[in-house]
Design a protein around this motif. Structure first.
Motif, PDB file in Angstrom:
ATOM      1  N   VAL A  55       6.905  22.874   6.472  1.00 24.79           N
ATOM      2  CA  VAL A  55       7.352  22.706   5.095  1.00 24.79           C
ATOM      3  C   VAL A  55       8.016  23.998   4.622  1.00 24.79           C
ATOM      4  N   PRO A  80      11.000  19.059   5.533  1.00 25.20           N
ATOM      5  CA  PRO A  80      10.323  18.796   4.260  1.00 25.20           C
ATOM      6  C   PRO A  80      10.273  20.055   3.400  1.00 25.20           C
ATOM      7  N   GLY A 312       7.384  14.381   3.941  1.00 23.72           N
ATOM      8  CA  GLY A 312       8.598  14.358   4.735  1.00 23.72           C
ATOM      9  C   GLY A 312       9.811  14.680   3.876  1.00 23.72           C
TER      10      GLY A 312
END
Length: 313
Positions: A55, A80, A312
């Protein structure tokens, strides 16, 4: 989980961005997350494509981090990220467009006009300023349509000061928002979450002794007094929380935002600014709101990053 913090950039708010990035990085590390910090440069895309990043948390303030372009890049690369989508970011970043959308949803925001620098040259600056003054009256707030941290912002009391304020504003962008000044208490409302799960944190009241909550006051302790939670009645607290949530949800903001509100003397909550990438420095308003809610920073930051990673792109 491996989180990459994006901080720095080339905007006027580079230093603040780096300070925000370091603070979030420290909290995530304390929560057991593997964290790296990266600037927005030629090495960014290769670093993202190498894999291993679960992330990205963009903490760039100013255009490159808040106008939707960085979010669009992350969407293209397929990583993400924390925060609002590129499409919603573009709307929130443009103060004029955001005000139009808020008006459509019945959210109160001060009367304003938007003027490009080019039009002043084409039709004559003095006549333009006279017309603006006649329409909106004084005092006024002049600020760039696209910008943050009060850079380029001036509070104008007289017609004589208006031209100087416009020059100052145009140093930070070619489009100016001239807005009717609203007297009242300034309340910063932080919102966390997305959609129906979003919730407002306690408001933070901002009190400047000289009335100037400018760039220096925001990031250098001493000039501003903060009250967290804000000194509001139950009804007032519910009003500003409801207003901030309506902004966050109606504009499709995601994960976290800060909505700056003036609670005017008539009890109306007037929205004056929207931040999709609020500052996270030691003097920033969102960390103060999190503290007022009794939430440990590291736990909340971990929850935000983990939620974005599992969602996501």
């Amino acid at each position: 989980m491996h989180a990459m913090i994006l901080a720095g950039g080339l905007s006027h708010e580079r230093d603040v961005s780096i300070r925000s990035g370091r603070r979030v990085m420290e909290e995530l590390r304390d929560a057991g997350v593997e964290v790296s910090m990266h600037d927005v440069d030629h090495g960014l895309i290769p670093a993202l494509k190498e894999g291993g990043v679960d992330v990205v948390w963009p903490l760039l303030h100013g255009a490159s981090g808040e106008d939707g372009s960085l979010q669009a890049l992350l969407e293209v690369v397929g990583v993400p990220y924390v925060g609002t989508t590129s499409q919603a970011a573009r709307v929130a970043w443009n103060k004029s467009v955001a005000k139009t959308l808020m008006a459509r949803y019945g959210i109160s925001t001060p009367d304003a006009v938007t003027m490009p620098q080019s039009l002043f040259r084409e039709v004559g600056a003095e006549q333009m300023l006279d017309s603006i003054a006649a329409k909106l009256g004084f005092p006024l707030v002049v600020k760039p349509v696209r910008g943050g941290s009060a850079l380029g912002l001036s509070i104008v009391q007289t017609r004589e000061d208006l031209a100087r304020a416009m020059v100052h504003c145009f140093a930070y962008g070619d489009m100016a928002l001239i807005e009717r000044f609203v007297e009242g208490r300034e309340i910063a409302m932080s919102v966390i979450g997305s959609g129906d799960d979003a919730r407002a944190l306690p408001g933070v009241e901002v009190s400047a002794a000289d009335g100037r909550y400018d760039y220096d006051a925001r990031y250098n302790p001493g000039r501003i007094e903060y009250f967290a939670p804000a000194r509001l009645s139950v009804e007032e607290a519910e009003l500003v929380a409801h207003t901030a949530l309506r902004v966050h949800q109606s504009m499709d903001l995601r994960d976290l935002s800060r909505v700056d509100i003036i609670l005017d003397h008539d009890g109306v909550a007037q929205v004056i600014d929207i931040n999709i990438c609020p500052g996270m420095t030691e003097t920033s308003l969102m960390p103060q709101a999190i503290g007022a809610a009794g939430m440990p920073l590291r736990e909340l930051y971990y929850a935000i990053a983990a939620s974005a990673a599992s969602r996501g792109v």
